[in-house]
Design a protein around this motif. Structure first.
Motif, short mmCIF file in Angstrom:
data_model
loop_
_atom_site.label_atom_id
_atom_site.label_comp_id
_atom_site.label_asym_id
_atom_site.label_seq_id
_atom_site.Cartn_x
_atom_site.Cartn_y
_atom_site.Cartn_z
N SER A 4 0.82 -1.21 0.00
CA SER A 4 0.00 0.00 0.00
C SER A 4 0.85 1.26 0.00
N ILE A 5 1.95 1.25 0.73
CA ILE A 5 2.84 2.42 0.77
C ILE A 5 3.52 2.61 -0.59
N LEU A 8 0.93 4.00 -2.91
CA LEU A 8 0.69 5.41 -2.63
C LEU A 8 1.83 6.29 -3.13
N ILE A 11 1.49 6.58 -6.91
CA ILE A 11 0.41 7.51 -7.26
C ILE A 11 0.88 8.95 -7.05
N GLY A 12 1.61 9.20 -5.97
CA GLY A 12 2.11 10.55 -5.71
C GLY A 12 3.09 11.02 -6.77
N CYS A 109 -5.86 2.55 -9.64
CA CYS A 109 -6.79 2.38 -8.52
C CYS A 109 -7.89 1.38 -8.84
#
Length: 119
Positions: A4-5, A8, A11-12, A109
């Motif tokens: 998940s990190i 994320l 995505i950032g 996503c």
């Protein structure tokens, strides 16, 4: 570091790259042709779908209807976003790069949510 990190962070990086870099790299006089109305419609539908998803709009629908329309709508909007970005990249890179970034984030996503829902 968990998945998940990493997801994320990815995505950032995509968000920063697609929304900040075009405004730094391309000058105001290099805009090109203005986008057509269909390009704005595709971007508006992507944003509307995100808002509907994040605010819990699909929970208001019956479960079988929400399950039947959620993923197909998301994948069709991602395909439309990619076609829009590819078409506009020739004429207006400043518009096409953020559309491609938003579409990539949406596709990642949707694949992530599809994987979680199939567990």
């Amino acid at each position: 570091m968990g998945f998940s990190i990493i997801f994320l962070l990815m995505i950032g990086v995509i968000a920063i790259t697609s929304f900040v870099i075009p405004f730094i790299v391309f000058r105001k006089n290099e805009e090109g042709k203005s986008p057509r109305i269909i390009s704005y419609v595709v971007v508006a539908l992507l944003v509307l779908h995100w808002l509907f998803f994040l605010t819990g709009g699909y929970t208001l629908l019956p479960t079988n209807i929400a399950d039947a329309i959620f993923m197909p709508v998301w994948f069709v909007l991602c395909a439309a976003g990619y076609f829009t970005a590819i078409y506009k990249f020739k004429n207006n890179k400043r518009f096409a790069i953020p559309v491609a970034g938003l579409t990539t984030i949406s596709l990642l996503c949707s694949i992530f949510i599809n994987g979680i829902s199939n567990m």
